[in-house]
Design an enzyme around this catalytic site. Structure first.
Site, PDB file in Angstrom:
ATOM      1  N   THR A   7      -3.790  86.427  -3.808  1.00  0.00           N
ATOM      2  CA  THR A   7      -4.413  87.743  -3.751  1.00  0.00           C
ATOM      3  C   THR A   7      -5.564  87.660  -2.765  1.00  0.00           C
ATOM      4  O   THR A   7      -6.609  87.111  -3.062  1.00  0.00           O
ATOM      5  CB  THR A   7      -4.947  88.151  -5.134  1.00  0.00           C
ATOM      6  OG1 THR A   7      -3.858  88.174  -6.050  1.00  0.00           O
ATOM      7  CG2 THR A   7      -5.604  89.528  -5.080  1.00  0.00           C
ATOM      8  N   LYS A  62      -1.197  94.888  -4.415  1.00  0.00           N
ATOM      9  CA  LYS A  62      -1.759  93.919  -5.359  1.00  0.00           C
ATOM     10  C   LYS A  62      -3.186  94.301  -5.733  1.00  0.00           C
ATOM     11  O   LYS A  62      -3.576  94.249  -6.908  1.00  0.00           O
ATOM     12  CB  LYS A  62      -1.721  92.518  -4.729  1.00  0.00           C
ATOM     13  CG  LYS A  62      -2.365  91.427  -5.562  1.00  0.00           C
ATOM     14  CD  LYS A  62      -1.642  91.169  -6.879  1.00  0.00           C
ATOM     15  CE  LYS A  62      -2.354  90.078  -7.680  1.00  0.00           C
ATOM     16  NZ  LYS A  62      -1.797  89.941  -9.036  1.00  0.00           N
ATOM     17  N   LYS A  87     -13.591  88.871  -8.119  1.00  0.00           N
ATOM     18  CA  LYS A  87     -13.188  88.810  -6.705  1.00  0.00           C
ATOM     19  C   LYS A  87     -12.171  89.918  -6.402  1.00  0.00           C
ATOM     20  O   LYS A  87     -12.266  90.609  -5.379  1.00  0.00           O
ATOM     21  CB  LYS A  87     -12.553  87.448  -6.412  1.00  0.00           C
ATOM     22  CG  LYS A  87     -12.132  87.243  -4.976  1.00  0.00           C
ATOM     23  CD  LYS A  87     -10.988  86.214  -4.879  1.00  0.00           C
ATOM     24  CE  LYS A  87      -9.681  86.834  -5.356  1.00  0.00           C
ATOM     25  NZ  LYS A  87      -8.487  85.984  -5.173  1.00  0.00           N
TER      26      LYS A  87
END
Lengths: 295, 295, 295, 295
Positions: free
Chosen positions: A97, A173, A242
């Site tokens: 990711t 994503k 994150k």
């Protein structure tokens, strides 16, 4: 008979994916920064190499599952990297990711070495990875995607393609992890409201999991948030932060606000500030309890 | 053979529920403020009365599905109301989404007339009501709940009980509508981010509906929000605002903040200010597009 | 008699500051990326140079007022930069609003060339700069700050020192611009509420400027926000967004949320998305009006 | 020689105002729910009465300073209230911070008894009240405002009129307290950011109080928030919450969101949930410290 694949990054997710590839008959060359993580795979037949570039064969396929943008840039953009080793006809399948911006940069840099960059971020936690129950989003050159299709089928329950634009699958994503984090916060607030009014958190979570929100995500996360058992982590809170920050930054770069994401950012930062960075990311739910004077 | 039931409130939801009761063999006395709404039910055999109190028989059952706290208070607390008419042994089944505080007050007032108050808010939109696919949450006196069980079975696909505390089921309903509104906002922000980055809103919505969020709510709402077709309303935005405000107010009364709910309140208020109060409540998604400079 | 100073960056602020230095008797070597901006100063006696490094003399003083972190890094960290030219005993006085992290990096890099880095961000708009009414915050090595004191006195109405830590003054600047942006948003919401209730925006703004908030900032910004005249820009909205984002990022790096700053980020991003990046930063006030259905 | 005034509500603010009226030569009839609060004023010459209605003389003036909407409604709308006793030509001067909606209702009800309702909310804390340093906002019938002008001059340093609409002055008061609460939150976030980066909270607060925000509010509140000494309360947090909620509710009734106010609502609710309802309202600053992991 199957070709040899290179694999870099053997965390919880990476190891489970790699094991399924071995199970499916692929020969694997594996690398991990902390070498001991490679042992279980070596026991299953993988070959461990000492340098990330050594996983690559000219024109072959390398799969990576690393922590963040910086980690992939360090190994992919360095001189003598696995990308150079792959060279013409090679394919890099990136499961991580990362930011759409980084995906675009990688794609351009790979093209200089005639390597195809395929973004292939996955949805699912380590147990889903182990059970070949991941969902994969892909984007990148069509021919490369066709060639790696059997590889992705060996690790997932479904592949969804989003075109040739390198960053597209990463956008999906980022959207997905943002939506999951939103569901966590919504569950946290709702179950705190229920608790403050004398209801059992678990009863309310179960009701929604059986009715309006009858999907695994709400069922599993609802149970965790109801029981408030946030360790050990399935997906670490610090990594969740994150991902939410990727949403905020990608949105800013796209000239749009994401108020839920901004608020989630605040939740995650507070959680890290209070020492919960290694909890499961559902642990942001504790903020709701604390703000309600419950803990 | 079945007993006669009273029914007050024949909006989209009320009419569909009442029709299923007739279908199940109940005789119905119905009342609606706007009398013409009763016609389809009269055609199916219901008896229309001119005064809400006239739906009640001593010791019988009255079901209500009205707009808000004030509407139920006006008809239940008035002198000579259906509650008085019900008297000892009577049961009032309240389907409406009202505040837990009002539910508690009603319960106390009903007790003076020896009438049992059963909170029975439902989840599902008018088409689900018509298809007997509602989910019902109940709370109130056990004996009364046992007696009305066949009635609720005739209109729903599942009944979930939350104990004897009169407001409990309303708390669950408030939690649920808040969670649905949160899912709407999360979908809106995610699909806007996807659109701003060149992806097709519908592709992304479909992906999530088939994978991580594989439940009807995300599938249906995802489709609506992807297509941005917010009229005609399945559930009016103005009523959605009322429900989110119930969450904010119930939370404040419970001494806890609900930051997602506060933000949703702002979204709904903006939508009403911009003239969209009669749109479907998924229409708050337009805010995300506007803030992104897309509309 | 006074020494020769180097000056890089002649935007609205830089030009006004440089003019005051000339007025105070300093000889100036000036550089600006767009050379035409130097003309008014050359007319007053400044010497224009073609390369930023040429403003520096060994052991001398260079002052910079550039747009952002990247701009200062490009000219300060390049090979053969003015920092190298300054060398031992030189001082770089940095007026720009940059991130504390960048200030720390610059300070370390300067030290390699024995150049002292003094952070000296200023508060005040171009008219205040022209009138020598700026306030300066300083941080950096004590000896360097003592030497540049007359320079700062020539351009300001007050100097406030925050110690030797290079980033300290930048933290104060980030705090200040965040607080000003918060005052803008508060004024915007309050005046919109007043307007929606039939009051004259200007009457309300004047009242607060004369009473509870009797300082120039609320008086001037209150007037602008009341009159909704956001062009031409005193301080561009796009730069205001940069400063609020510095607050969000510095906060995240410090492990703390800043919910007002997160919300302001959303306001600024929306404004830019809607084409107002070159308005004055008070122009985020339009969001309140739009959300209220007024525009 | 001066006329006799009635005064209801002798809290910190009320007592200080009443004392100044005695000082100015007015005869006072006073009432407070807790009778002992009247003693200091009786010692200065006021007459205490046992019933709120007894403070009124036909055609006279009654001043009220009570806690909230409900408190004023209870004493003003009751049968035989001071309003009835005032009758034709009487004036009710209402100092309390109440909702604009309640102000409008009171005005209408007063008119039935030919009593003029003048809204006169004040800005200033108890020490300002004692020092005759309040600012008064007025709205209501012009003739009544003219007659009470000497009364208001005896207690304030300035009177600002907002027309005849009864609720207008209350709108201004609601705007003002919202803006003050916003300044508190902004100071709290900024000083926490400073502290997390090694700066002294007090130095930063003092800097802003002397420069960009050189008004008493930022100076005094900045000092309190820097020192984090939130007891005893000058203005109780619980009452501050009421005022911020007035902003949220008035905004909702006006069809507009106030995102800063929504966020402040959450801050206040959290503070009350964590047991700080009786602290000074600057105590919401503790939330910032806690979210930063500092306490």
């Amino acid at each position: 008979m199957s070709e040899t694949l290179g694999f870099i990054g053997l965390g919880n997710m990476g190891e489970a994916i790699a094991a399924n590839l071995i199970q499916a008959g692929y020969a694997l060359k594996v690398y991990n920064r902390t070498a001991s993580k490679a042992e279980p795979l070596v026991a299953k037949g993988a070959t461990e190499v000492k340098n990330p570039a050594d996983v690559a064969s000219p024109g072959g396929i390398v799969l990576t599952m690393v922590a963040d943008d910086r980690a992939i840039e360090e190994i992919a953009d360095a001189q003598g990297s696995f990308v150079e080793r792959l060279g013409a006809g090679g394919i890099h399948v990136s499961f991580s990711t990362i930011s759409p911006a980084t995906a675009s940069c990688l794609s351009i840099n790979h093209a200089r070495h005639k390597v195809a960059y395929v973004a292939a971020p996955v949805f699912g936690r380590p147990d889903a990875a182990a059970a070949r129950k991941l969902w994969v989003c892909t984007s990148g050159p069509a021919a490369a995607k066709q060639r790696i299709r059997p590889v992705l089928e060996a690790i997932s329950q479904g592949i969804f393609d989003f075109g040739e634009e390198p960053a597209a699958a990463n956008i999906v994503k980022v959207c997905g992890n943002f939506m999951i984090a939103s569901a966590i916060e919504a569950l946290a607030e709702a179950l705190t409201l229920a608790e403050k009014n004398g209801l059992a958190r678990r009863d309310v979570a179960e009701f929604f999991g059986k009715t309006v929100f009858s999907c695994g995500l709400y069922q599993n996360y609802g149970k965790t948030i109801a029981e408030q058992k946030f360790e050990p982590a399935g997906f670490r809170l610090r990594l969740g932060m994150k991902d939410v920050d990727l949403a905020v930054q990608t949105a800013a770069a796209s000239s749009m606000p994401m108020p839920f994401a901004s608020l989630l950012h605040d939740r995650f930062v507070t959680s890290v500030a209070r020492g919960r960075g290694n909890w499961d990311w559902t642990g942001i739910a504790v903020n709701s309890s604390e703000d309600a004077g419950l803990q």
